[in-house]
Scaffold this motif. Structure first.
Motif, PDB file in Angstrom:
ATOM      1  N   LYS A   1       0.824  -1.202   0.000  1.00  0.00           N
ATOM      2  CA  LYS A   1       0.000   0.000   0.000  1.00  0.00           C
ATOM      3  C   LYS A   1       0.861   1.256   0.000  1.00  0.00           C
ATOM      4  O   LYS A   1       0.515   2.259  -0.632  1.00  0.00           O
ATOM      5  N   ASN A   2       1.999   1.200   0.705  1.00  0.00           N
ATOM      6  CA  ASN A   2       2.864   2.376   0.793  1.00  0.00           C
ATOM      7  C   ASN A   2       3.749   2.559  -0.433  1.00  0.00           C
ATOM      8  O   ASN A   2       4.104   3.689  -0.781  1.00  0.00           O
ATOM      9  N   LEU A   3       4.121   1.464  -1.093  1.00  0.00           N
ATOM     10  CA  LEU A   3       5.099   1.553  -2.164  1.00  0.00           C
ATOM     11  C   LEU A   3       4.502   1.482  -3.564  1.00  0.00           C
ATOM     12  O   LEU A   3       5.044   2.092  -4.491  1.00  0.00           O
ATOM     13  N   ILE A   4       3.438   0.731  -3.735  1.00  0.00           N
ATOM     14  CA  ILE A   4       2.990   0.409  -5.101  1.00  0.00           C
ATOM     15  C   ILE A   4       1.546   0.819  -5.372  1.00  0.00           C
ATOM     16  O   ILE A   4       1.256   1.410  -6.414  1.00  0.00           O
ATOM     17  N   ASP A   5       0.640   0.517  -4.466  1.00  0.00           N
ATOM     18  CA  ASP A   5      -0.783   0.524  -4.791  1.00  0.00           C
ATOM     19  C   ASP A   5      -1.318   1.880  -5.228  1.00  0.00           C
ATOM     20  O   ASP A   5      -2.052   1.986  -6.216  1.00  0.00           O
ATOM     21  N   GLY A   6      -0.985   2.953  -4.510  1.00  0.00           N
ATOM     22  CA  GLY A   6      -1.616   4.236  -4.788  1.00  0.00           C
ATOM     23  C   GLY A   6      -2.967   4.305  -4.125  1.00  0.00           C
ATOM     24  O   GLY A   6      -3.211   3.709  -3.067  1.00  0.00           O
ATOM     25  N   GLY A   7      -3.898   5.051  -4.727  1.00  0.00           N
ATOM     26  CA  GLY A   7      -5.214   5.198  -4.125  1.00  0.00           C
ATOM     27  C   GLY A   7      -6.197   5.808  -5.095  1.00  0.00           C
ATOM     28  O   GLY A   7      -5.916   5.975  -6.291  1.00  0.00           O
ATOM     29  N   SER A   8      -7.367   6.146  -4.581  1.00  0.00           N
ATOM     30  CA  SER A   8      -8.429   6.684  -5.421  1.00  0.00           C
ATOM     31  C   SER A   8      -8.011   8.024  -6.017  1.00  0.00           C
ATOM     32  O   SER A   8      -7.409   8.852  -5.334  1.00  0.00           O
ATOM     33  N   PRO A   9      -8.337   8.281  -7.277  1.00  0.00           N
ATOM     34  CA  PRO A   9      -7.995   9.576  -7.885  1.00  0.00           C
ATOM     35  C   PRO A   9      -8.681  10.743  -7.191  1.00  0.00           C
ATOM     36  O   PRO A   9      -8.210  11.886  -7.279  1.00  0.00           O
ATOM     37  N   ASP A  10      -9.778  10.483  -6.518  1.00  0.00           N
ATOM     38  CA  ASP A  10     -10.525  11.563  -5.873  1.00  0.00           C
ATOM     39  C   ASP A  10      -9.792  12.137  -4.670  1.00  0.00           C
ATOM     40  O   ASP A  10     -10.116  13.238  -4.209  1.00  0.00           O
ATOM     41  N   THR A  11      -8.829  11.390  -4.115  1.00  0.00           N
ATOM     42  CA  THR A  11      -8.116  11.843  -2.915  1.00  0.00           C
ATOM     43  C   THR A  11      -6.781  12.485  -3.248  1.00  0.00           C
ATOM     44  O   THR A  11      -5.953  12.686  -2.364  1.00  0.00           O
ATOM     45  N   GLY A  12      -6.534  12.804  -4.506  1.00  0.00           N
ATOM     46  CA  GLY A  12      -5.303  13.485  -4.878  1.00  0.00           C
ATOM     47  C   GLY A  12      -4.201  12.517  -5.232  1.00  0.00           C
ATOM     48  O   GLY A  12      -4.376  11.291  -5.224  1.00  0.00           O
ATOM     49  N   PRO A  13      -2.998  13.040  -5.550  1.00  0.00           N
ATOM     50  CA  PRO A  13      -1.865  12.174  -5.932  1.00  0.00           C
ATOM     51  C   PRO A  13      -1.360  11.360  -4.751  1.00  0.00           C
ATOM     52  O   PRO A  13      -1.416  11.792  -3.604  1.00  0.00           O
ATOM     53  N   HIS A  14      -0.866  10.181  -5.073  1.00  0.00           N
ATOM     54  CA  HIS A  14      -0.333   9.270  -4.056  1.00  0.00           C
ATOM     55  C   HIS A  14       1.111   8.942  -4.418  1.00  0.00           C
ATOM     56  O   HIS A  14       1.450   8.717  -5.582  1.00  0.00           O
ATOM     57  N   THR A  15       1.952   8.894  -3.395  1.00  0.00           N
ATOM     58  CA  THR A  15       3.365   8.609  -3.609  1.00  0.00           C
ATOM     59  C   THR A  15       3.578   7.108  -3.740  1.00  0.00           C
ATOM     60  O   THR A  15       3.153   6.335  -2.887  1.00  0.00           O
ATOM     61  N   THR A  16       4.231   6.677  -4.813  1.00  0.00           N
ATOM     62  CA  THR A  16       4.558   5.279  -5.037  1.00  0.00           C
ATOM     63  C   THR A  16       6.036   5.170  -5.376  1.00  0.00           C
ATOM     64  O   THR A  16       6.756   6.173  -5.479  1.00  0.00           O
ATOM     65  N   ILE A  17       6.485   3.969  -5.565  1.00  0.00           N
ATOM     66  CA  ILE A  17       7.896   3.737  -5.878  1.00  0.00           C
ATOM     67  C   ILE A  17       8.270   4.309  -7.231  1.00  0.00           C
ATOM     68  O   ILE A  17       9.446   4.548  -7.513  1.00  0.00           O
ATOM     69  N   LEU A  18       7.266   4.545  -8.088  1.00  0.00           N
ATOM     70  CA  LEU A  18       7.509   5.125  -9.405  1.00  0.00           C
ATOM     71  C   LEU A  18       7.197   6.618  -9.437  1.00  0.00           C
ATOM     72  O   LEU A  18       7.133   7.216 -10.508  1.00  0.00           O
ATOM     73  N   GLY A  19       6.980   7.215  -8.268  1.00  0.00           N
ATOM     74  CA  GLY A  19       6.685   8.638  -8.213  1.00  0.00           C
ATOM     75  C   GLY A  19       5.240   8.883  -7.847  1.00  0.00           C
ATOM     76  O   GLY A  19       4.480   7.969  -7.495  1.00  0.00           O
ATOM     77  N   ASP A  20       4.827  10.129  -7.938  1.00  0.00           N
ATOM     78  CA  ASP A  20       3.450  10.481  -7.616  1.00  0.00           C
ATOM     79  C   ASP A  20       2.513   9.867  -8.642  1.00  0.00           C
ATOM     80  O   ASP A  20       2.751   9.930  -9.855  1.00  0.00           O
ATOM     81  N   GLN A  21       1.428   9.288  -8.149  1.00  0.00           N
ATOM     82  CA  GLN A  21       0.489   8.569  -9.009  1.00  0.00           C
ATOM     83  C   GLN A  21      -0.916   9.096  -8.763  1.00  0.00           C
ATOM     84  O   GLN A  21      -1.397   9.103  -7.629  1.00  0.00           O
ATOM     85  N   GLU A  22      -1.552   9.529  -9.829  1.00  0.00           N
ATOM     86  CA  GLU A  22      -2.950   9.952  -9.736  1.00  0.00           C
ATOM     87  C   GLU A  22      -3.834   8.718  -9.873  1.00  0.00           C
ATOM     88  O   GLU A  22      -4.151   8.282 -10.968  1.00  0.00           O
TER      89      GLU A  22
END
Length: 874
Positions: free
Chosen positions: A540-561
């Protein structure tokens, strides 16, 4: 015999006629997989095949007795690091969004401060401990300090201190022994790791291959076997359109007019007709019997009256007054010729019987039963068209699901990986050195470390035992330090030997502990703790990301919308495809369709929309069957039924029974018998000619008795028998006219319904048939939909790979064993150092001293040099 044949024929027609056209063939449909369809085309699909059983079972890691050691190691690592891993800081450092400034260093220090302190301590120990040992040795050997001077000052607490050192050193040896055992067990555990890891990876790769093969088998079952069974049911219904639609039309008409019951009752009239003819013939025979018996009775009574009158004329006054024989002379008052003549009615009934009423009824019933045949004949082209559509739909489903099967054939390549892993042990690293050889060297090194710890333990333990024996059991307890025995002195030397070995090799062991700790502790804290987390927080912290409605999420590949895997796999970040979600779903043994969100690139509903391929409604509407030409009751049948009814109506049962109930004769047999008996009594014993008269009177009485008991009784019996026959005929025939009227009315009403409403009835039943065929397809679509979404390709093997390889094998076996090595050796080093200090202290109390301290209570005694020569301070 003719009646019996007619009855049997009627029963055969009622029970069997038309069944081959009205029953499904076959009634139920099954296949080798256990699928089943009943007469109403309600399908019961068997469970999908499980396929090859998986080798790896979901189970927790078995620590094989190392759980206390592992718990201790994990507790130590947990203390070394903070409570939560700063994933955001790590990811920010990776993508450059977080600078490596003082605040970052402070945050990382709070998290890994304990870890850094342990490293510093380890390296300082490695550097300082040899220096301390060197200084200690120089101090003892060169300066006779640090306990190097072979002289001991005794006081009142000396014995207490010695006991304290002995107990403490014994406890230290005990803990050192535990460290040694843990080192040995861990080393042996690591010696089996390679084979276990190899076996685990092989088993998981085999399971993944089995998973692919099982999924292909299940897809083939759904797409091929399941559809073949469904098509088989559809074709069964289409081939039985006559019984289904025609039978439903017949049933509908039967419910409206009770046609089946009507035909059954019509056929039942034939045995009734036979019974009426039999009963009517019996009545005619009884009537002839009555005529004969009445004629005999009349003749007998007339003759008896003449004889009585003659006898009384001869007797005269002696016999008394002559009896009245008028009743005998009048004979019977019942005229058989006045009874109705049934010959015409009997002839009419026989004519109906000869006209084969059963055959006429069967002809009408065959017309009705042939509705199924007409429907089947008129719908042949429609059935063929729908059959072709079913074949086309089978091709569509097979092609769609076959593409998924082709994708899953990639699992076949896993077998190559399996064979490669199985040969890793023979892989050459450098020159002729193989992995198996390297493992042997590692094991030998582990045994050497264990032997070193064991050596230190034995030196300390044996020295402790010798010291105790020398001081307590060999008479040295109260002796002066210069008078101690050789046993205790040997124990002191062993203790000092252990001290020297610890100083020599302790820093090297600590260096090994530190280096292995550098690698093992972060792996345990960062990898294993998070991999064991049932919430899969690391993903969840490194790869998954999250819902686009909650803004960008930090992943191992960078910020993810949005969701990273959803964006990578489907190009849609709103699809909640995550590693943690996939692992959770697979852990719960959900289908791959649900776990991997396959419906986002494969529209299953569109594939299963069979109505777009099989337009059953339109084809069924083309069926047209003309029922107006069906003739249920022919004019001949109606004529024969009318004749039968009229023949029965012509019989006057009431008048006939009334005549049979009347008195047959008017003569009073009892009064006449009394008069004759009185006259016989008067003439008894009289002379001739009265004796002849007496004899005649006796004969008259006998004749009267005979007439009453025989001739009159015959007449009465014939009347009663005929009365019974008339009653039987009446009970049989009375309801028949009304039955005939109602049956004719019902047949004419049904005939009218066929001509007026037959076409609409056909359409209604055809619509129901179309719904039935469509229902079969819908049941298949529902089965495929539910099976693929919930049961097909259950991805438990993927969860098993994660659990068995990453959690159980990598963390539970490899990393835990690695960490147990440095933890066991570190434990041993700690108690070696403690044992070193205690050994130096205790050696002073058990070794032979060269001289007494000036303040020692035994200085007044003469000096006795040691018998073993000069004792070296070490």
């Amino acid at each position: 015999m003719k009646s019996c044949l007619l009855i049997l024929l009627s029963l055969y027609i009622v029970c069997c006629h038309g069944n081959p056209n009205k029953e499904l063939s076959p009634k139920t449909v099954t296949d080798s997989n256990g699928n089943y369809a009943d007469e109403e085309s309600q399908l019961t699909y068997a469970a999908i095949p499980e396929g090859i059983e998986y080798i790896v079972k979901p189970e927790e890691y078995k620590y094989q007795g190392l759980l206390p050691l592992i718990n201790g190691m994990q507790g130590f690592v947990g203390i070394s690091f903070g409570k939560e891993t700063p994933w955001d800081t790590f990811l920010g450092l990776v993508d450059g969004s977080v600078s490596f400034d003082q605040a970052t260093i402070l945050e990382l220090g709070k998290w890994a401060g304990g870890y850094a302190a342990c490293l510093v301590i380890g390296f300082l120990f490695f550097l300082i401990f040899p220096i301390v040992g060197f200084c200690f040795c120089c101090c003892r050997c060169c300066c006779s300090n640090c306990g190097g001077k072979m002289m001991q000052k005794r006081d009142d607490n000396t014995s207490a201190w010695r006991c304290c050192y002995i107990i403490t050193l014994f406890l230290s040896c005990t803990f050192l022994f535990c460290g040694m055992v843990c080192t040995y067990v861990t080393n042996e555990r690591m010696s089996t790791l390679f084979s276990e890891v190899t076996q685990t990876v092989q088993e998981n790769t085999v399971d993944l291959q089995s998973f692919g093969n099982n999924t292909i088998t299940q897809i083939n079952y759904v797409a091929i076997d399941g559809f073949n069974f469904t098509a088989k049911v559809m074709l069964r219904d289409l081939n039985n359109i006559g019984p289904i639609v025609g039978g439903a039309v017949e049933e509908s008409l039967s419910q409206q007019a009770g046609i089946d019951a009507t035909f059954a009752q019509l056929l039942a009239l034939d045995p009734v007709l036979v019974n009426m003819i039999t009963d009517l013939t019996d009545v005619e025979n009884k009537k002839q019997a009555i005529k004969t018996s009445i004629s005999t009775l009349d003749a007998s009574m007339t003759q008896l009256a003449t004889d009585i009158d003659s006898t009384f004329a001869t007797c005269g006054a002696t016999c008394g007054s002559a009896p009245d024989t008028t009743g005998l002379k009048d004979g019977t008052n019942f005229d058989p010729d006045s009874m109705p003549d049934f010959s015409s009615e009997l002839q009419d009934l026989e004519d109906v019987q000869d006209s084969n009423l059963t055959g006429l009824v069967i002809q009408g019933q065959e017309e009705f039963d042939n509705i199924s045949v007409r429907v089947e004949t008129e719908s042949q082209s429609t059935v063929q068209t729908i059959t072709d559509m079913v074949s086309d739909f089978e091709t569509v489903v097979g092609d769609a699901l076959g593409g998924v099967s082709d994708m899953l054939t990639l699992f076949d390549s896993i077998s190559n990986l399996t064979s490669t892993i199985g040969n890793l042990g023979n892989m050459t690293l450098t020159g002729s050195l193989t992995v198996d050889d390297l493992e042997k060297y590692r094991w030998a090194g582990g045994v050497a470390l264990t032997c070193f710890v064991l050596l230190i333990f034995l030196l300390q333990l044996v020295g402790l035992v010798f010291g105790c024996l020398g001081c307590c059991c060999c008479g040295d307890k109260n002796s002066t330090p210069t008078e101690r025995g050789k046993v205790s002195n040997c124990g002191g030397l062993l203790l000092m030997a252990s001290v020297g070995l610890v100083f020599i090799f302790g820093s090297l062991i600590m260096l090994l502990v530190t280096l292995t700790y550098v690698v093992g502790a972060p792996l345990e804290e960062i990898a294993c703790v998070n991999l064991r987390d049932p919430e899969y927080t690391i993903f969840k912290n490194l790869i998954d990301g999250g819902s686009p409605d909650t803004g960008p999420h930090t992943t191992i590949l960078g910020d993810q919308e949005g969701y990273l895997l959803g964006d990578m796999a489907f190009g849609d970040p709103s699809i909640p495809l995550t590693v943690s979600g996939m692992l959770t779903d697979c852990e719960n043994d959900k289908s791959a369709w649900e776990a991997l969100y396959v419906d986002n690139f494969f529209n299953l509903n569109e594939v299963l929309d069979f109505k777009s391929t099989i337009d059953v409604d339109t084809e069924i509407d083309k069926i047209s069957v003309d029922l107006s030409t069906i003739e249920l009751i022919s004019p001949d049948t109606k004529t024969e039924l009318t004749s039968m009814r009229d023949a029965i109506d012509g019989i006057d049962f009431t008048g006939l029974k009334s005549e049979l109930s009347e008195q047959t004769v008017t003569a009073d047999f009892q009064s006449l018998r009394t008069t004759l008996q009185s006259a016989a009594d008067n003439t008894q014993g009289q002379p001739s000619p009265l004796d002849t008269v007496h004899t005649n009177l006796i004969n008259h009485i006998a004749e009267l008795d005979r007439i009453e008991t025989e001739d009159y009784a015959d007449v009465k019996t014939s009347q009663d028998e005929m009365y019974i026959s008339v009653q039987n005929l009446e009970s049989t025939a009375t309801p028949v006219p009304d039955q005939i009227n109602s049956l004719v009315t019902a047949l004419e009403s049904t005939q009218s319904v066929l001509q007026v409403d037959g076409e609409q009835i056909i359409k209604n039943e055809s619509s129901k048939f179309a719904y039935r065929v469509v229902g079969v397809g819908e049941q298949y679509a529902t089965f495929v939909n539910n099976t693929i979404r919930t049961s097909l390709g259950k991805c438990k093997p993927i969860s098993n790979v994660y659990q068995s390889i990453l959690v159980n094998t990598l963390c539970g076996s490899v990393i835990d064993s690695w960490n147990c090595v440095w933890f066991s050796l570190g434990w041993s080093i700690a108690f070696m150092v403690l044992g070193l200090i205690l050994s130096v202290k205790l050696a002073k109390h058990i070794r032979i001293m060269e001289e007494l301290h000036p303040d020692d209570p035994g200085t007044d005694l003469p000096y006795r040099p040691p018998t073993t020569g000069k004792v070296h301070p070490i």
